[in-house]
Write an enzyme that holds these catalytic residues in place. Structure first.
Site, PDB file in Angstrom:
ATOM      1  N   CYS A   1      18.595-151.440  73.651  1.00 50.43           N
ATOM      2  CA  CYS A   1      17.517-152.515  74.118  1.00 50.43           C
ATOM      3  C   CYS A   1      17.001-152.061  75.224  1.00 50.43           C
ATOM      4  O   CYS A   1      15.088-152.208  74.469  1.00 50.43           O
ATOM      5  CB  CYS A   1      18.726-153.163  74.578  1.00 50.43           C
ATOM      6  SG  CYS A   1      18.213-155.061  74.262  1.00 50.43           S
TER       7      CYS A   1
ATOM      8  N   HIS B   1      24.718-152.986  70.957  1.00 51.98           N
ATOM      9  CA  HIS B   1      24.208-151.925  72.527  1.00 51.98           C
ATOM     10  C   HIS B   1      26.185-151.607  72.268  1.00 51.98           C
ATOM     11  O   HIS B   1      27.173-152.196  72.499  1.00 51.98           O
ATOM     12  CB  HIS B   1      24.862-153.843  73.329  1.00 51.98           C
ATOM     13  CG  HIS B   1      23.563-154.180  74.034  1.00 51.98           C
ATOM     14  ND1 HIS B   1      22.875-153.779  75.023  1.00 51.98           N
ATOM     15  CD2 HIS B   1      22.543-155.212  73.542  1.00 51.98           C
ATOM     16  CE1 HIS B   1      22.364-155.288  75.670  1.00 51.98           C
ATOM     17  NE2 HIS B   1      21.505-155.036  74.485  1.00 51.98           N
TER      18      HIS B   1
ATOM     19  N   GLU C   1      28.002-150.188  74.053  1.00 48.16           N
ATOM     20  CA  GLU C   1      28.624-149.997  75.823  1.00 48.16           C
ATOM     21  C   GLU C   1      29.245-151.528  76.082  1.00 48.16           C
ATOM     22  O   GLU C   1      30.290-151.136  76.603  1.00 48.16           O
ATOM     23  CB  GLU C   1      27.602-149.704  77.271  1.00 48.16           C
ATOM     24  CG  GLU C   1      26.640-151.149  77.555  1.00 48.16           C
ATOM     25  CD  GLU C   1      25.350-151.725  76.839  1.00 48.16           C
ATOM     26  OE1 GLU C   1      25.380-151.347  76.037  1.00 48.16           O
ATOM     27  OE2 GLU C   1      24.761-152.248  77.002  1.00 48.16           O
TER      28      GLU C   1
END
Lengths: 228, 84
Positions: A86, A203, A205
């Site tokens: 990002c 994302h 994560e």
């Protein structure tokens, strides 16, 4: 295997990334303050998401001049794996480690939603835990995620197998209507020439534990962890 | 002393969603004769008294290329003004 997660003023996905590496995967991981100038310790570097320097001027434009970035450019040129997620992707583009730019989303809205992406190249240190063409579900959360590059760069990215992920639907359809933000060719992530640098808008994560409704992002960190 | 007035805008062919939105809003307000809107960023940079006009100009170009604009998507123009 030691991961380094870079912390800029305004980073806000640094702790999530640290958590996944340490608690979910049991890997060695350390924060790297943006003023750090030695990266010798690390086997892989991650630039996390967030709003480094308040997104002032242009996204990623000010972070690019942090002391740590000079070292990261050196580290990447020597073949060290660098992953930008990002805002981290935006910084890698401003730094010139990846080609092109990210501009405001087509609809001029901040997009915070789950998307599907297709693994376009599974033969890299970041994607070897996936099979090619696997469809992954993970969230995006950005205002400037609209990938732009001129036709010459886009052709090179295709020809050199440097598109990492492309937006698609749950069935893997990649047609234009599925593209959430207007990115050229539905690009969600790209590699550098040597494929040791990956930048991506979604994302991973935030999709790395059962409780988060998707574990599809874990493969990226696992790929790095098991590459040796 | 010299001051640079710098305007950074998108290159032709790069969609600027902000300018498009403003153009659309002007249409909604009833303005019928607006063909195109361009949006951009404006900077004023005041140099100290040690710089002559030539130095100020080359420094202006340098900072525009290096940080104030992203040459992949943006172009810039500037003018230099002498101020007290």
């Amino acid at each position: 295997m030691k991961f380094g997660v870079v912390v800029f003023p305004g980073s806000n996905c640094d702790h999530d990334t640290y958590h996944v590496l340490k608690k979910v995967l049991g890997a060695g991981v350390f924060y790297i303050w943006h003023k750090e100038t030695s990266l010798r310790l690390f086997d892989a570097i991650i630039l996390p998401g967030g709003f480094s320097y308040g997104d002032y001027l242009r996204v990623g434009a000010v972070a690019r001049f942090s002391p740590v970035m000079k070292e990261i450019v050196k580290y990447a040129k020597e073949g060290g794996p660098v992953l930008g997620i990002c805002n981290g992707f935006q910084i890698l583009l401003e730094t010139g480690l990846l080609p092109g730019a990210l501009i405001a989303n087509d609809g001029l809205r901040f997009l915070c939603q789950d998307v599907y992406l297709k693994v376009k190249n599974s033969d890299t240190v970041f994607t070897n835990a996936y099979e090619k063409d696997r469809v992954l579900k993970m969230p995006i959360a950005h205002y400037s995620g609209n990938y732009f590059a001129n036709d010459e760069i886009l052709k090179r990215l295709h020809d050199e197998d440097r598109i990492a992920f492309q937006y698609c639907n749950a069935d893997g359809d990649e047609s234009d209507q599925i593209n959430p933000n207007g990115s050229k060719h539905g690009i969600a992530g790209i590699f550098n020439e040597n494929k040791n640098v990956l930048g991506m808008m979604p994302h991973p994560e935030r999709a790395a534990e059962k409780i988060l409704a998707s574990e599809d992002g874990l493969g990226i960190f696992k790929s790095l962890l098991e590459r040796n | 002393m010299w001051k640079a007035k710098i305007v950074v805008t998108y290159k032709p062919g790069i969609l600027d969603p902000e300018a498009k939105t403003i153009q659309h809003a002007l249409g909604n307000l009833g303005y019928r004769h607006i063909q195109e809107v361009e949006a951009g960023r404006y900077f004023e940079v005041q140099f100290d008294k040690t710089l002559n006009k030539e130095d100020a100009e080359s420094l202006t170009k340098e900072i525009c290329d290096k940080i104030l604009s992203n040459p992949v998507i943006q172009k810039y123009r500037y003018e230099l003004k002498e101020v007290d």
